[in-house]
Write a protein that holds these residues in place. Sequence first.
Motif, PDB file in Angstrom:
ATOM      1  N   THR A   1      30.657  78.854  21.532  1.00 46.47           N
ATOM      2  CA  THR A   1      30.102  79.538  22.562  1.00 46.47           C
ATOM      3  C   THR A   1      29.333  80.854  21.865  1.00 46.47           C
ATOM      4  O   THR A   1      28.128  80.847  22.196  1.00 46.47           O
ATOM      5  N   LEU A   2      29.634  81.697  20.776  1.00 50.15           N
ATOM      6  CA  LEU A   2      28.965  82.520  20.262  1.00 50.15           C
ATOM      7  C   LEU A   2      27.631  82.127  19.483  1.00 50.15           C
ATOM      8  O   LEU A   2      26.492  82.614  19.444  1.00 50.15           O
ATOM      9  N   TRP A   3      27.883  80.903  18.706  1.00 51.07           N
ATOM     10  CA  TRP A   3      27.002  80.223  17.920  1.00 51.07           C
ATOM     11  C   TRP A   3      26.034  79.896  18.926  1.00 51.07           C
ATOM     12  O   TRP A   3      24.587  79.949  18.531  1.00 51.07           O
ATOM     13  N   ILE A   4      26.331  79.179  20.095  1.00 47.51           N
ATOM     14  CA  ILE A   4      25.086  78.633  20.854  1.00 47.51           C
ATOM     15  C   ILE A   4      24.464  79.822  21.699  1.00 47.51           C
ATOM     16  O   ILE A   4      23.021  79.689  21.802  1.00 47.51           O
ATOM     17  N   TRP A   5      24.952  80.900  21.859  1.00 51.38           N
ATOM     18  CA  TRP A   5      24.299  82.106  22.614  1.00 51.38           C
ATOM     19  C   TRP A   5      23.357  82.424  21.313  1.00 51.38           C
ATOM     20  O   TRP A   5      22.175  82.944  21.741  1.00 51.38           O
ATOM     21  N   ALA A   6      23.660  82.850  20.286  1.00 51.08           N
ATOM     22  CA  ALA A   6      22.811  83.150  19.206  1.00 51.08           C
ATOM     23  C   ALA A   6      21.832  82.735  18.864  1.00 51.08           C
ATOM     24  O   ALA A   6      20.628  82.947  18.686  1.00 51.08           O
ATOM     25  N   ASP A   7      22.084  81.167  18.706  1.00 47.79           N
ATOM     26  CA  ASP A   7      20.986  80.259  18.526  1.00 47.79           C
ATOM     27  C   ASP A   7      19.884  80.298  19.694  1.00 47.79           C
ATOM     28  O   ASP A   7      18.658  80.199  19.507  1.00 47.79           O
ATOM     29  N   GLY A   8      20.276  80.307  21.113  1.00 42.68           N
ATOM     30  CA  GLY A   8      19.380  80.383  21.988  1.00 42.68           C
ATOM     31  C   GLY A   8      18.543  81.824  21.967  1.00 42.68           C
ATOM     32  O   GLY A   8      17.463  81.601  22.195  1.00 42.68           O
ATOM     33  N   ARG A   9      19.305  82.637  21.654  1.00 44.89           N
ATOM     34  CA  ARG A   9      18.549  84.015  21.471  1.00 44.89           C
ATOM     35  C   ARG A   9      17.298  83.835  20.574  1.00 44.89           C
ATOM     36  O   ARG A   9      15.984  84.297  20.547  1.00 44.89           O
ATOM     37  N   ALA A  10      17.794  83.282  19.376  1.00 48.06           N
ATOM     38  CA  ALA A  10      16.823  82.934  18.458  1.00 48.06           C
ATOM     39  C   ALA A  10      15.582  81.966  18.699  1.00 48.06           C
ATOM     40  O   ALA A  10      14.612  82.252  18.328  1.00 48.06           O
ATOM     41  N   ARG A  11      15.981  80.979  19.272  1.00 45.20           N
ATOM     42  CA  ARG A  11      14.976  80.185  20.022  1.00 45.20           C
ATOM     43  C   ARG A  11      13.867  80.760  20.816  1.00 45.20           C
ATOM     44  O   ARG A  11      12.767  80.463  20.835  1.00 45.20           O
ATOM     45  N   GLN A  12      14.531  81.477  21.524  1.00 47.00           N
ATOM     46  CA  GLN A  12      13.533  82.517  22.435  1.00 47.00           C
ATOM     47  C   GLN A  12      12.572  83.251  21.721  1.00 47.00           C
ATOM     48  O   GLN A  12      11.471  83.374  22.246  1.00 47.00           O
TER      49      GLN A  12
END
Length: 55
Positions: free
Chosen positions: A22-33
């Motif tokens: 969950t944290l990995w997906i959240w961090a990756d989403g922020r990076a892509r944004q």
Amino acid sequence: MTHAFYVYSAYGFAAFVTIAVTLWIWADGRARQKELAALEASGIRRRSARKKDGE
């Protein structure tokens, strides 16, 4: 090793993996944004945002 130790260990490991993913997906989403915002700021737009010739 008791049965309870095995069960609690399995639940703990499953919870750890779930939280980590969950944290990995959240961090990756922020990076892509942030990456998308940088591209749009430099003038690169999404294909889906382009207008059609007839519009």
